[in-house]
Write a protein that holds these residues in place. Structure first.
Motif, mmCIF file in Angstrom:
data_model
loop_
_atom_site.group_PDB
_atom_site.id
_atom_site.type_symbol
_atom_site.label_atom_id
_atom_site.label_comp_id
_atom_site.label_asym_id
_atom_site.label_seq_id
_atom_site.Cartn_x
_atom_site.Cartn_y
_atom_site.Cartn_z
ATOM 1 N N HIS A 151 2.869 9.290 4.809
ATOM 2 C CA HIS A 151 3.840 8.482 4.074
ATOM 3 C C HIS A 151 5.107 8.266 4.909
ATOM 4 N N LEU B 278 0.854 4.073 -2.927
ATOM 5 C CA LEU B 278 0.531 5.457 -2.586
ATOM 6 C C LEU B 278 1.660 6.399 -3.006
ATOM 7 N N LEU C 290 -0.524 14.239 2.472
ATOM 8 C CA LEU C 290 -0.185 12.823 2.612
ATOM 9 C C LEU C 290 1.270 12.576 3.007
ATOM 10 N N CYS D 293 0.834 -1.213 0.000
ATOM 11 C CA CYS D 293 0.000 0.000 0.000
ATOM 12 C C CYS D 293 0.861 1.253 0.000
ATOM 13 N N GLN D 294 1.944 1.226 0.776
ATOM 14 C CA GLN D 294 2.840 2.368 0.861
ATOM 15 C C GLN D 294 3.486 2.658 -0.482
ATOM 16 N N VAL E 212 1.009 9.160 -5.975
ATOM 17 C CA VAL E 212 0.836 10.530 -5.492
ATOM 18 C C VAL E 212 2.107 11.358 -5.632
#
Length: 265
Positions: free
Chosen positions: A156, A134, A152, A130-131, A138
């Motif tokens: 993060h 993302l 974010l 997921c990290q 992004v």
């Protein structure tokens, strides 16, 4: 001085990381027969080696890219690309490590994901996936606005350090679990601390020390890349013997000039 300490810490990290990987390889070769890719216990031996290499050492190296002083100036895109590529390589090696243990369990008819170690590990890998997604979508792709990136970025950073902490916990619990399984009989029980237990415990402690040093570098404010508005304050200016920011230099010059002006008047 801060830059000198940074490079000294990086040198210590490189040495520790290499020792962690080599120690895990030696453990698997000397006490557990080496490596294979055939579904046997020798295939399982790839699991600890690949996990230490990917989730601890390579993941840490990718996380520290933005701490290099060279990344503080110039465009960020090359550093972002390197950061993402190293994390992707770490993730691919992690998938190989997962495949090794799952294939061995299938071959030996062992249930999957029943221990605390497996729960910690699979949670860590899920958060890592997921990290990375993302960060790639992004922070690397150009569509996201600065407002969204600013929103974010703390999340993060937090999950980056959290994933490393979980990876260290997974490695330590995995070492412990492997020793309990392999040292079952009375003559070589874990409680008697045979040579394998001493070696593996020391390897686990090295992983912990390595992780703590990485977290220290990540959290040290003096080694973080300055924000665009703070660049001038973080880079001292040297002109004709004066040291400091332009504001400090101007204030010092005024302080020296005032007595001279008073004497002339």
């Amino acid at each position: 001085m801060a830059v000198g300490w940074f490079y000294l810490s990086v040198l210590a990290l490189c040495s520790l990381g290499s020792i962690c990987i080599l120690s895990t390889i030696y453990w698997m070769r000397y006490w557990h027969g080496g490596f294979a890719w055939d579904g046997s216990i020798l295939m399982f031996n790839w699991h600890p080696v690949l996990m230490v290499t990917s989730m601890v050492v390579l993941y840490s190296a990718a996380s520290l890219v933005y701490r290099l002083p060279q990344s503080w100036v110039g465009p960020r895109l090359p550093w972002k690309s390197g950061h993402a590529a190293m994390h992707l390589l770490a993730f691919l090696l992690t998938v190989l490590g997962l495949h090794a243990v799952f294939e061995f369990h299938n071959h030996a008819k062992i249930p999957h994901l029943y221990s605390l170690h497996s729960w910690l590990g699979i949670t860590t890998i899920f958060l890592f996936a997921c990290q990375w997604f993302l960060g790639f979508s992004v922070f690397l792709l150009p569509w996201a606005s600065m407002w969204l990136r600013s929103l974010l970025k703390p999340i993060h950073v937090f999950f980056g350090a959290s994933i490393l902490s979980l990876a260290i916990a997974s490695v330590v619990s995995g070492i412990n679990e492997k020793l309990f399984f392999s040292l079952k009989n009375g003559t070589k029980s874990y409680s008697n601390l045979p040579s394998e237990a001493v070696f593996a415990n020391c390897a686990g402690m090295l992983v912990v020390v390595f992780g703590l040093l990485v977290l220290y570098i990540l959290l040290a404010s003096s080694w973080k890349r300055p924000e665009p508005g703070m660049q001038a304050e973080r880079e001292p200016t040297r002109t004709r013997g004066w040291v400091g920011t332009p504001e400090v230099m101007l204030e010092g010059a005024r302080g020296l000039a005032e007595p001279l002006l008073q004497k002339r008047s």
